[in-house]
Design a protein around this motif. Structure first.
Motif, mmCIF file in Angstrom:
data_model
loop_
_atom_site.group_PDB
_atom_site.id
_atom_site.type_symbol
_atom_site.label_atom_id
_atom_site.label_comp_id
_atom_site.label_asym_id
_atom_site.label_seq_id
_atom_site.Cartn_x
_atom_site.Cartn_y
_atom_site.Cartn_z
ATOM 1 N N ARG A 1 0.894 -1.029 -0.125
ATOM 2 C CA ARG A 1 -0.006 0.121 -0.015
ATOM 3 C C ARG A 1 0.733 1.197 0.079
ATOM 4 O O ARG A 1 1.809 1.191 0.796
ATOM 5 C CB ARG A 1 -0.886 0.107 1.316
ATOM 6 C CG ARG A 1 -1.888 0.870 1.330
ATOM 7 C CD ARG A 1 -2.923 0.314 2.607
ATOM 8 N NE ARG A 1 -3.745 -0.689 2.371
ATOM 9 C CZ ARG A 1 -5.080 -0.844 1.763
ATOM 10 N NH1 ARG A 1 -5.392 0.406 1.206
ATOM 11 N NH2 ARG A 1 -5.813 -1.898 1.465
ATOM 12 N N VAL B 1 0.652 5.012 0.511
ATOM 13 C CA VAL B 1 -0.582 6.324 0.929
ATOM 14 C C VAL B 1 0.276 7.752 0.598
ATOM 15 O O VAL B 1 1.332 7.900 1.090
ATOM 16 C CB VAL B 1 -0.675 6.205 2.345
ATOM 17 C CG1 VAL B 1 -1.613 7.159 2.534
ATOM 18 C CG2 VAL B 1 -1.310 4.818 2.551
ATOM 19 N N GLU C 1 -4.487 6.329 -2.241
ATOM 20 C CA GLU C 1 -3.501 5.242 -1.788
ATOM 21 C C GLU C 1 -3.592 4.309 -3.191
ATOM 22 O O GLU C 1 -4.780 4.273 -3.871
ATOM 23 C CB GLU C 1 -4.449 4.227 -0.760
ATOM 24 C CG GLU C 1 -4.499 4.816 0.636
ATOM 25 C CD GLU C 1 -5.146 3.605 1.321
ATOM 26 O OE1 GLU C 1 -4.852 3.907 2.588
ATOM 27 O OE2 GLU C 1 -5.753 2.840 1.042
ATOM 28 N N TYR D 1 -2.689 0.667 -4.197
ATOM 29 C CA TYR D 1 -2.541 -0.747 -3.351
ATOM 30 C C TYR D 1 -2.713 -2.008 -4.072
ATOM 31 O O TYR D 1 -3.439 -1.876 -5.280
ATOM 32 C CB TYR D 1 -3.727 -0.789 -2.205
ATOM 33 C CG TYR D 1 -5.118 -0.513 -2.810
ATOM 34 C CD1 TYR D 1 -5.831 0.676 -3.055
ATOM 35 C CD2 TYR D 1 -5.941 -1.818 -2.490
ATOM 36 C CE1 TYR D 1 -7.114 0.578 -3.552
ATOM 37 C CE2 TYR D 1 -7.266 -1.940 -2.877
ATOM 38 C CZ TYR D 1 -7.574 -0.615 -3.437
ATOM 39 O OH TYR D 1 -9.154 -0.548 -3.857
#
Lengths: 192, 203
Positions: free
Chosen positions: B118, B120, B173, B175
């Motif tokens: 992930r 961010v 994000e 991911y």
């Protein structure tokens, strides 16, 4: 051990669990991992549907303001306003054997309260699930983790209990809708 | 044509676009009520008519549990390149010319270490607490993803909430989901005053 369902999967409930009558439908979710301001208030509700897939009357729509239905066979245990902590956030007790014959299906939904004015949607909700627990033994029978397919939807139909022959089965639905609880209520035949 | 996202929306970036490998993540913002004469960054940096708010973009590389496991997985102006070389922050003080990105981050999806699940993207206000600044002084914040090879803008997300009182913005994000990479438009403000405390939140 619980059976883990995937989207669209249907499993038999009463056939493989003879004597099963009382079940707890547990619904859970996690929200708002970024402290972006407002609380999330997610609500679960149940639509008791007839053979046409409609609720016959207001009494067949079970939610925080009408917590029992089906002549007492379906009971919503109440609103949880934050979704905090582990485990079920809201629960519905169902006595399968006592559900009136006119009801073919119990459809379970999760919606976001005031989603539009709070600018919230299911893209901000994670780890949603529905599970069915044997009310007598507390054994978890089936579990469906909805995954994270949701995005800008404000309502999710998670699954349904339905009659098939003389048995009750469960269908893992996991479909998202826009328009919140209000649109579901209309879709199922009530004018709210 | 770019897909314009709304808050909470998630899209699959690589599905049907398996050739996608290099993407540029552009982050932009405007100070509220800046005079547009002289280019908007002059207003941003010199205080020429607008609030002198210094925003910084950064990326947190998180593991499958959403945790930041090592300091070097925080990519910001003080640590511009990830260990595996997949994430490169092009630095503070860009010109802001062209399409309006204020800071950009280049990402090589194929090189991202398998332990990273992930990414961010955060924008925060440098020295926000000392300068008593917050995102109420910033408008038109956006995050966009561009295909590095074709220069095609893939997605664009304008953050439209009122972020008054917030000193950090979680913009979006990137991911993994199975073999694909997806992008989620987050657009949440956070009260953390600096990048260190944001990092702590994920530790």
């Amino acid at each position: 051990m619980a059976i883990n369902l995937s989207k669209g999967q249907k499993v038999d409930l009463t056939k493989s669990n003879p004597g099963l009558s009382k079940v707890i439908v547990g619904l859970g979710w996690d929200t708002n991992k970024y402290d972006g301001g407002q609380d999330f208030d997610l609500d679960s509700s149940v639509f008791l549907l007839n053979t046409e897939g409609k609720t016959a009357s207001d009494a067949d729509f079970i939610f925080y303001n009408n917590t029992t239905g089906a002549a007492g066979a379906v009971e919503h245990t109440g609103d949880n306003k934050t979704g905090e902590g582990e485990g079920d956030d809201e629960q519905v007790n169902v006595d399968l054997s006592a559900i009136p014959a006119a009801i073919e299906k119990a459809t379970f939904a999760i919606t976001i309260h005031d989603a539009e004015s709070r600018g919230q949607n299911f893209g901000q909700v994670s780890n949603s699930y529905v599970r069915i627990v044997n009310g007598d033994t507390n054994e978890e029978l089936i579990r469906y983790d909805l995954g994270e397919d949701f995005s800008i939807e404000t309502a999710v139909v998670v699954g349904e209990l339905y009659r098939h022959g003389g048995e009750w089965k469960f269908n893992a639905i996991g479909s998202g809708y826009q328009g919140g609880l209000e649109s579901l209520v209309k879709d199922f035949g009530l004018n709210s | 044509m770019a897909i314009n996202l709304v808050k909470g929306q998630k899209i699959d970036l690589t599905k049907g676009r398996s050739s996608l490998s290099g993407i540029m993540v552009g982050l932009g913002w405007d100070p509220v009520a800046t005079k547009k004469t002289g280019g908007f960054l002059s207003g941003l940096l010199s205080g020429g008519g607008g609030a002198d708010v210094d925003c910084d973009a950064s990326v947190l590389l998180l593991d499958e549990n959403g945790k930041l496991t090592a300091k070097e997985n925080l990519i910001y102006f003080g640590n511009k390149k990830s260990k595996d070389g997949s994430v490169v922050h092009s630095g503070d003080n860009l010109t802001g010319e062209g399409e309006g990105d204020d800071e950009t981050i280049n990402i090589d999806l194929k090189r991202i270490s398998p332990s990273v699940h992930r990414l961010v993207f955060v924008v925060n206000i440098y020295n926000a607490k000392q300068k008593k600044q917050d995102f109420g002084m910033i408008e038109n914040a956006f995050i966009r993803l561009v295909d590095n090879q074709s220069n095609e803008e893939l997605v664009h997300y304008n953050l439209t909430d009122n972020y008054a009182g917030q000193m950090s913005l979680i913009t979006g994000e990137l991911y993994r989901q199975g073999a694909e990479w997806k992008f989620s438009a987050i657009g949440e403000g956070a009260s953390e005053p600096d990048i260190g405390s944001i990092a702590n939140k994920y530790s």
